[in-house]
Design a protein around this motif. Structure first.
Motif, short mmCIF file in Angstrom:
data_model
loop_
_atom_site.label_atom_id
_atom_site.label_comp_id
_atom_site.label_asym_id
_atom_site.label_seq_id
_atom_site.Cartn_x
_atom_site.Cartn_y
_atom_site.Cartn_z
N GLU A 69 1.15 -1.51 -0.54
CA GLU A 69 -0.06 -0.18 0.00
C GLU A 69 0.58 0.80 -0.12
O GLU A 69 0.07 2.45 -0.13
CB GLU A 69 -1.50 0.13 0.87
N PRO A 74 -5.49 1.25 -2.42
CA PRO A 74 -5.91 0.48 -1.49
C PRO A 74 -6.49 -0.63 -2.36
O PRO A 74 -6.60 -1.42 -2.96
CB PRO A 74 -7.26 1.21 -0.94
N VAL A 77 -5.07 -2.40 -4.56
CA VAL A 77 -4.30 -3.69 -3.40
C VAL A 77 -4.89 -4.52 -4.09
O VAL A 77 -4.83 -5.72 -3.62
CB VAL A 77 -3.72 -2.64 -2.38
#
Length: 180
Positions: A69, A74, A77
Motif C-alpha cells: 500500500e 488501496p 491492492v
C-alpha cells in the motif's frame, strides 16, 4: 508427581515451546498419567502450533499488504489480492510519470543533510499521496525523483487523465511546500 510434555512446532518443524501436563500423586493414587491424557496433551500442543503458524502467516500477509500500500492505492491492492493473475506479464499501453526537483543539488548544499532529509521525506510523502489518490502505482524512488505508472498492473480506461490529475496535484503540493 507424573508429568507429560509435548513440543510445540513452527511451520519449519522447529520446537518453539512445549505444553506440559502434570498430575500430583497422592497416597491413594499411585499411577502416573494415562495414555489418553498424554494424547490430549499432544493434541493440544499440535493445535497451539497450528494456531501460531496461522497467526504468523496472517501477520506476514498484513505486513506485505501494508508494504504494498506504500506503492499502490488501496483499490489496486484489493484488485491484486482478488486476482493474482493481474501481475502476469502483459503487453499494454501505460502512462508513466517521472518527477524530480529542479535545482535539488544546490538546495541540499545550502540547507544541509538534516534539513534535506526532513524536506525530501515530507515532499515524497505528499507527492506519493497525489499519485495514490489518482490510483497510480509507484514504480520507484531515486534521490529527489520518483516514477509512477497507470494502466498496469490493473486496467484503467482513463489512465492518461489520472496521471495528468496526479501531476496537477503534485504541482499544487510543490507550490504549497515551496512557501516554507
Amino acid at each position: 508427581q507424573a508429568l507429560v510434555a509435548s513440543p510445540i512446532l513452527d511451520s519449519g518443524g522447529n520446537v518453539v515451546g512445549a505444553l506440559c501436563g502434570a498430575r500430583r500423586l497422592t497416597a491413594d493414587r499411585t499411577e502416573g498419567t494415562h495414555r489418553l491424557e498424554a494424547r490430549v496433551v499432544q493434541f493440544l500442543a499440535a493445535v497451539i502450533g497450528a494456531g501460531l503458524i496461522a497467526e504468523n502467516q496472517q501477520a506476514d500477509a498484513s505486513r506485505f499488504q501494508m508494504q504494498l500500500e506504500q506503492f499502490a492505492s488501496p483499490s489496486l491492492v484489493r484488485a491484486m489480492k482478488d486476482d493474482s493473475s493481474i501481475l502476469d506479464a502483459r503487453e499494454r499501453e501505460i502512462t508513466v510519470l517521472f518527477s524530480d526537483i529542479r535545482g535539488f543539488t544546490g538546495l541540499t548544499e545550502r540547507v544541509g543533510a538534516e534539513k534535506t532529509f526532513v524536506m525530501i521525506r515530507n515532499l515524497m510523502n505528499q507527492l506519493t499521496r497525489c499519485i495514490l489518490d489518482e490510483n497510480g502505482f509507484i514504480m520507484g524512488y531515486a534521490g529527489d525523483g520518483l516514477a509512477a505508472m497507470w494502466n498496469a498492473p490493473a486496467n484503467q480506461q482513463d489512465h492518461a487523465e489520472l496521471a495528468c490529475w496526479a501531476a496537477i496535484n503534485m504541482q499544487r503540493e510543490m507550490a504549497k511546500l515551496s512557501q516554507f
